[in-house]
Design a protein around this motif. Structure first.
Motif, PDB file in Angstrom:
ATOM      1  N   GLY A 193      -3.120   7.395  -4.339  1.00 25.36           N
ATOM      2  CA  GLY A 193      -2.051   8.306  -4.728  1.00 25.36           C
ATOM      3  C   GLY A 193      -2.476   9.259  -5.826  1.00 25.36           C
ATOM      4  N   ILE A 194      -3.192   8.732  -6.806  1.00 25.38           N
ATOM      5  CA  ILE A 194      -3.690   9.578  -7.896  1.00 25.38           C
ATOM      6  C   ILE A 194      -4.664  10.623  -7.353  1.00 25.38           C
ATOM      7  N   GLY A 195      -5.495  10.215  -6.381  1.00 27.04           N
ATOM      8  CA  GLY A 195      -6.421  11.167  -5.779  1.00 27.04           C
ATOM      9  C   GLY A 195      -5.703  12.282  -5.045  1.00 27.04           C
ATOM     10  N   LEU A 196      -4.653  11.929  -4.306  1.00 31.23           N
ATOM     11  CA  LEU A 196      -3.868  12.954  -3.625  1.00 31.23           C
ATOM     12  C   LEU A 196      -3.180  13.878  -4.630  1.00 31.23           C
ATOM     13  N   ALA A 197      -2.654  13.283  -5.706  1.00 34.09           N
ATOM     14  CA  ALA A 197      -1.978  14.079  -6.722  1.00 34.09           C
ATOM     15  C   ALA A 197      -2.946  14.995  -7.452  1.00 34.09           C
ATOM     16  N   ALA A 198      -4.222  14.587  -7.545  1.00 38.72           N
ATOM     17  CA  ALA A 198      -5.206  15.415  -8.243  1.00 38.72           C
ATOM     18  C   ALA A 198      -5.355  16.781  -7.589  1.00 38.72           C
ATOM     19  N   VAL A 199      -5.147  16.824  -6.272  1.00 37.86           N
ATOM     20  CA  VAL A 199      -5.215  18.113  -5.571  1.00 37.86           C
ATOM     21  C   VAL A 199      -4.101  19.023  -6.079  1.00 37.86           C
TER      22      VAL A 199
ATOM     23  N   ILE B 136       5.062  15.694  -3.434  1.00 36.08           N
ATOM     24  CA  ILE B 136       6.309  14.936  -3.586  1.00 36.08           C
ATOM     25  C   ILE B 136       6.829  14.486  -2.231  1.00 36.08           C
ATOM     26  N   ILE B 137       6.767  15.347  -1.238  1.00 34.18           N
ATOM     27  CA  ILE B 137       7.217  14.980   0.113  1.00 34.18           C
ATOM     28  C   ILE B 137       6.343  13.868   0.679  1.00 34.18           C
ATOM     29  N   ILE B 138       5.039  13.937   0.435  1.00 35.80           N
ATOM     30  CA  ILE B 138       4.138  12.862   0.895  1.00 35.80           C
ATOM     31  C   ILE B 138       4.510  11.535   0.239  1.00 35.80           C
ATOM     32  N   ALA B 139       4.799  11.566  -1.075  1.00 35.66           N
ATOM     33  CA  ALA B 139       5.189  10.342  -1.784  1.00 35.66           C
ATOM     34  C   ALA B 139       6.451   9.747  -1.178  1.00 35.66           C
ATOM     35  N   ALA B 140       7.440  10.592  -0.894  1.00 34.43           N
ATOM     36  CA  ALA B 140       8.672  10.105  -0.263  1.00 34.43           C
ATOM     37  C   ALA B 140       8.403   9.600   1.145  1.00 34.43           C
ATOM     38  N   GLY B 141       7.477  10.260   1.847  1.00 33.76           N
ATOM     39  CA  GLY B 141       7.154   9.846   3.202  1.00 33.76           C
ATOM     40  C   GLY B 141       6.554   8.448   3.267  1.00 33.76           C
ATOM     41  N   PHE B 142       5.706   8.108   2.318  1.00 32.60           N
ATOM     42  CA  PHE B 142       5.129   6.761   2.291  1.00 32.60           C
ATOM     43  C   PHE B 142       6.220   5.702   2.114  1.00 32.60           C
ATOM     44  N   LEU B 143       7.180   5.961   1.234  1.00 34.62           N
ATOM     45  CA  LEU B 143       8.270   5.003   1.044  1.00 34.62           C
ATOM     46  C   LEU B 143       9.124   4.897   2.302  1.00 34.62           C
TER      47      LEU B 143
ATOM     48  N   VAL C  54       0.834  -1.205   0.000  1.00 38.28           N
ATOM     49  CA  VAL C  54       0.000   0.000   0.000  1.00 38.28           C
ATOM     50  C   VAL C  54       0.867   1.252   0.000  1.00 38.28           C
ATOM     51  N   ALA C  55       1.869   1.282   0.868  1.00 46.50           N
ATOM     52  CA  ALA C  55       2.731   2.463   0.965  1.00 46.50           C
ATOM     53  C   ALA C  55       3.438   2.744  -0.359  1.00 46.50           C
ATOM     54  N   ALA C  56       3.999   1.697  -0.956  1.00 47.24           N
ATOM     55  CA  ALA C  56       4.700   1.876  -2.233  1.00 47.24           C
ATOM     56  C   ALA C  56       3.732   2.279  -3.338  1.00 47.24           C
ATOM     57  N   ALA C  57       2.517   1.737  -3.303  1.00 48.47           N
ATOM     58  CA  ALA C  57       1.536   2.033  -4.352  1.00 48.47           C
ATOM     59  C   ALA C  57       1.042   3.477  -4.270  1.00 48.47           C
ATOM     60  N   VAL C  58       0.798   3.974  -3.058  1.00 47.22           N
ATOM     61  CA  VAL C  58       0.373   5.368  -2.919  1.00 47.22           C
ATOM     62  C   VAL C  58       1.456   6.296  -3.452  1.00 47.22           C
ATOM     63  N   SER C  59       2.697   6.003  -3.089  1.00 43.36           N
ATOM     64  CA  SER C  59       3.812   6.805  -3.601  1.00 43.36           C
ATOM     65  C   SER C  59       3.880   6.742  -5.117  1.00 43.36           C
ATOM     66  N   SER C  60       3.677   5.542  -5.674  1.00 42.02           N
ATOM     67  CA  SER C  60       3.709   5.380  -7.122  1.00 42.02           C
ATOM     68  C   SER C  60       2.587   6.161  -7.797  1.00 42.02           C
ATOM     69  N   GLY C  61       1.386   6.158  -7.187  1.00 46.35           N
ATOM     70  CA  GLY C  61       0.268   6.905  -7.759  1.00 46.35           C
ATOM     71  C   GLY C  61       0.549   8.396  -7.813  1.00 46.35           C
ATOM     72  N   ILE C  62       1.146   8.936  -6.746  1.00 49.86           N
ATOM     73  CA  ILE C  62       1.517  10.356  -6.741  1.00 49.86           C
ATOM     74  C   ILE C  62       2.567  10.629  -7.811  1.00 49.86           C
ATOM     75  N   TYR C  63       3.558   9.740  -7.885  1.00 45.20           N
ATOM     76  CA  TYR C  63       4.624   9.892  -8.885  1.00 45.20           C
ATOM     77  C   TYR C  63       4.061   9.902 -10.300  1.00 45.20           C
ATOM     78  N   LEU C  64       3.219   8.934 -10.614  1.00 48.86           N
ATOM     79  CA  LEU C  64       2.688   8.807 -11.969  1.00 48.86           C
ATOM     80  C   LEU C  64       1.881  10.035 -12.381  1.00 48.86           C
ATOM     81  N   SER C  65       1.180  10.638 -11.431  1.00 51.02           N
ATOM     82  CA  SER C  65       0.267  11.722 -11.760  1.00 51.02           C
ATOM     83  C   SER C  65       0.920  13.097 -11.745  1.00 51.02           C
ATOM     84  N   THR C  66       2.081  13.226 -11.088  1.00 59.84           N
ATOM     85  CA  THR C  66       2.664  14.560 -10.938  1.00 59.84           C
ATOM     86  C   THR C  66       3.956  14.768 -11.703  1.00 59.84           C
ATOM     87  N   VAL C  67       4.659  13.685 -12.053  1.00 61.06           N
ATOM     88  CA  VAL C  67       6.021  13.848 -12.543  1.00 61.06           C
ATOM     89  C   VAL C  67       6.091  14.710 -13.803  1.00 61.06           C
ATOM     90  N   VAL C  68       5.222  14.463 -14.767  1.00 62.04           N
ATOM     91  CA  VAL C  68       5.303  15.210 -16.031  1.00 62.04           C
ATOM     92  C   VAL C  68       4.951  16.676 -15.811  1.00 62.04           C
TER      93      VAL C  68
END
Length: 410
Positions: free
Chosen positions: A152-158, A172-179, A22-36
């Motif tokens: 993660g995608i939902g958090l990134a949507a904000v 980004i800090i939240i994504a790192a925090g989950f990992l 779960v932790a890695a997936a939430v981080s991945s969802g934020i990453y996928l939605s925000t990186v570009v």
């Protein structure tokens, strides 16, 4: 949080592996939605450079999966999992320090490779944590992974909605925090030594890279994995460019996919208990993908609620195919890999998905968008052909296991 705890397996190690997922997936969802968006809009790196960095990240994922898989087999997975989570957290925080293309080329491959290695190691540990019905637990982990990514995608949507540098950086800090939070959870897993701890093995240390039947299976799974890019690339572009469907239907279709995978992945995997059943599941997925492509093609030029209905049904059928492809791929890749080299073999098997990620967007844009309706039919028949070949290739892989299994040294 009682509702969340009810979703966790009762066994301690399984619960811990689920929480790490779960932790890695939430981080991945934020990453996928925000990186570009973060690197183009906030850091001001050109879209072409961002795309180039993501291509480099794809190569890094392939290489790191193979290397980490082998290290896990020879030294045990727990230390490598801790290191992958830590590297992922540091690289994600490193996004905040990027001020140009050179630094971007360092942190993006590191973050992507670390995420990929975490998923690989979780898959490789499942047979060692779960003593029975491992296929069902793999399906459960797949569902959990989708839930985490959706969160993660939902958090990134904000962050995307606010489009503010500060909010992006908080995400980004939240994504790192989950990992980071997942690192101490590794201590809750049972001690796992090397996969080949009971004997020394001789022979080809990189035998998975020369196991041609298994590589053929990897290639077929890569072709079938194009369906993921149909969901994320072809359908949105088709909706915008070839139909009069409302834009909100793109998000609705994503939610249909997540709901089906989360709700039915375990059920779809219950009968996929060996390599033969895996071949049947992959063949079935090929037929379903063809039906989905034909349905989606019929949306061309349509509007109103009719097109929303067609797109929704087509996406739902595509998601059912995903259930069987995931179940078949998980079981075949694990059942046909030598136990002492499971990590290495799963790392090699992951090349198929990575190649689909690299080639799929351009290929499907040409087929489904540039060629239009006929391209959807071609795509469907390509996926059908891969599904029909899967049982044949799986039988070939099974018949050659004695040749590729390493022999204990005397």
């Amino acid at each position: 949080m009682s509702w969340f705890r009810a979703l966790l397996p009762s066994a301690g190690p399984q619960s811990m592996l689920t929480l790490i997922t779960v932790a890695a997936a939430v981080s991945s969802g934020i990453y996928l939605s925000t990186v570009v968006l973060y690197f183009t809009r906030i850091v001001r790196i050109s879209p072409m450079q961002v795309g180039a960095g993501l291509s480099v990240a794809g190569v890094a994922c392939v290489v790191s999966n193979i290397l980490v898989g082998r290290i896990s087999d020879r030294r045990g997975p727990l230390g490598v999992l801790r290191a992958s989570l830590f590297v992922g957290a540091v690289a994600t925080v490193g996004f905040l320090a990027v001020d140009g293309f050179a630094m971007y080329l360092i942190v993006i491959p590191a973050a992507a490779a670390a995420q990929a290695c975490v998923q690989l190691l979780i898959s490789a540990m499942i047979p060692r944590v779960v003593t029975s019905r491992a296929n069902e637990f793999r399906a459960y982990i797949r569902s959990v992974l989708n839930v985490g990514i959706a969160i993660g995608i939902g958090l990134a949507a904000v962050a995307v909605q606010w489009d503010s540098a500060l909010v992006y950086r908080v995400a980004i800090i939240i994504a790192a925090g989950f990992l980071t939070a997942a690192v101490p959870l590794v201590a809750g897993l049972p001690v796992m030594g090397p996969a080949a701890a009971t004997a020394e093995y001789h022979g080809d240390r990189w035998i998975a890279l020369r196991d041609r039947p298994y590589l053929a299976l990897t290639a077929l799974d890569g072709v079938l994995s194009l369906q993921y890019r149909i969901q994320s690339v072809a359908i949105p572009l088709w909706i915008i460019g070839a139909t009069a469907a409302p834009r909100w239907s793109i998000a609705a279709i994503d939610m249909v996919n997540i709901a089906i995978v989360v709700g039915f992945q375990v059920r779809a995997s219950r009968r996929v208990v060996d390599a033969t059943a895996a071949g049947v599941a992959l063949r079935r997925s090929g037929w379903v993908f063809l039906i989905a492509c034909v349905l989606l093609a019929t949306a061309h030029g349509r509007g109103g609620w009719v097109v929303v209905l067609i797109l929704g049904v087509g996406a739902a059928v595509l998601s059912v195919g995903e259930l069987w492809q995931t179940a078949g791929g998980f079981e075949a890749s694990n059942a046909l890999a030598p136990p002492q080299d499971l990590g290495l073999y799963l790392g090699v098997f992951g090349i198929g998905l990575r190649m689909a990620d690299a080639v799929g967007p351009a290929l499907l844009t040409w087929l489904c968008i540039s060629l239009g309706v006929i391209g959807w039919y071609v795509t469907g028949f390509i996926l059908l052909a891969a599904g029909l070949l899967a049982p044949v290739v799986i039988r070939r892989v099974a018949s050659t296991r004695d040749r590729y299994a390493l022999v204990p040294a005397l």
